[in-house]
Design an enzyme around this catalytic site. Structure first.
Site, PDB file in Angstrom:
ATOM      1  N   SER A  80      -0.037   2.777  -4.495  1.00  0.00           N
ATOM      2  CA  SER A  80       0.821   1.681  -5.525  1.00  0.00           C
ATOM      3  C   SER A  80       0.446   0.290  -6.107  1.00  0.00           C
ATOM      4  O   SER A  80      -0.612   0.032  -6.314  1.00  0.00           O
ATOM      5  CB  SER A  80       2.173   1.646  -4.263  1.00  0.00           C
ATOM      6  N   ASP A  83      11.681 -13.022   0.624  1.00  0.00           N
ATOM      7  CA  ASP A  83      12.833 -14.097  -1.196  1.00  0.00           C
ATOM      8  C   ASP A  83      11.188 -14.584  -1.393  1.00  0.00           C
ATOM      9  O   ASP A  83      10.971 -13.929  -2.753  1.00  0.00           O
ATOM     10  CB  ASP A  83      11.940 -15.547  -0.193  1.00  0.00           C
ATOM     11  N   HIS A 132       5.114  10.109  -4.405  1.00  0.00           N
ATOM     12  CA  HIS A 132       4.900   8.223  -4.113  1.00  0.00           C
ATOM     13  C   HIS A 132       3.665   7.637  -3.247  1.00  0.00           C
ATOM     14  O   HIS A 132       2.952   7.401  -3.267  1.00  0.00           O
ATOM     15  CB  HIS A 132       5.368   7.853  -4.761  1.00  0.00           C
TER      16      HIS A 132
END
Length: 278
Positions: free
Chosen positions: A105, A196, A254
């Site tokens: 990925s 974040d 996936h």
């Protein structure tokens, strides 16, 4: 572990299991070229422990925590050139001139970036269920689950799962996300990922690798038949970047390396043995 430039960070890596398995290997000399593994978004080196044990029977194996993941530092910037520079700096630190590099990925895109900008550092490339193309934003529910847990500060993993279930229905996905839970100083459950920084860098994560051209390395693409990450356009883009590409599908989604672990391991092992014997 020192950094090569101001843009790189000191990545955590795991090869303890590999060393233990290597000591017990009686099959003969190991392949001198190490296998380096890069996880996907919200993953970590810990997710690859069983694979490390398997592949380390015949080679040195190093699983890496990419920036803002696992035990690696939290820093701004999630672009593929930045992440590739981190990996190259780690190879330099470990005195690895050439490796077989595998990524799943997001980690597959990082691996492609390394291959395209520094092909001399790789003997081969293995990519799991990702293509060198831009993808649409598709993790809104997961980001919402992360934020909900951060705000709720649950007292246990079970409580955290209940909070995540409001946003993510699939238990297996929640279980995967929960591998990032750690207990904070106040006793509540929190996240070890740089949430974040990942959220701010998400537009970079869904983009294609930024290096251009093609590379004639031996390359293997394994993709899940029940995943929508590699379709005709992605496969074509992969072939254009890596003209010596081999590809194969597994009856999986996936997370094909988890759903079809044995088949995935054997496919990679067969490819690496062929590359080593070439």
């Amino acid at each position: 572990m020192s950094t090569a430039t101001s843009t790189t960070v000191e990545l955590f890596y795991n090869e303890s299991d590999a060393r233990e398995a290597a000591q017990g290997n009686e099959a003969g000399e190991q392949d001198a070229t190490p296998l380096v593994i890069l996880h996907g978004l919200f993953g970590s080196a810990d997710n690859w422990r069983s694979h490390i044990k398997f592949w380390s029977q015949s080679r040195r194996v190093i699983a890496v925590d990419l920036r803002n993941h696992g035990r690696s530092p939290h820093v701004a910037g999630m672009s593929y050139p930045e992440q590739a520079a981190d990996v190259i700096a780690l190879l330099d630190q470990l005195d690895i001139p050439t490796c077989d590099l595998m990524g799943h990925s997001m980690g597959g895109k990082v691996a492609m970036q390394v291959a395209l900008q520094a092909p001399e550092r790789l003997r081969s490339l293995v990519v799991a269920d990702i293509a060198p193309i831009a993808y649409g934003h598709g993790h809104d529910e997961i980001f919402a689950a992360f934020e909900a847990v951060r705000e709720a500060r649950p007292a246990s993993r079970k409580d955290a799962d209940n909070v995540m279930a409001r946003h993510v229905e699939t238990p297996a996905i929640r279980q995967f996300l929960a591998t990032n839970l750690v207990r904070d100083e106040d006793g509540s459950m929190g996240w070890r990922v740089g949430l974040d920084h990942i959220a701010a860098g998400y537009p970079q994560i869904v983009e294609a690798p930024q290096a251009h051209g093609e590379v004639g390395l031996p390359a293997l693409l394994l993709w899940g038949e029940r995943s929508n990450y590699v379709q005709a356009d992605g496969l074509q883009a992969m072939r254009e970047r890596f003209p010596h590409l081999e590809d194969a599908s597994l009856d999986a989604g996936h997370w094909l390396h988890a759903e079809r672990a044995s088949e995935f391991q054997q496919a990679v092992e067969t490819f690496l043995e062929r590359v080593a014997g070439a």
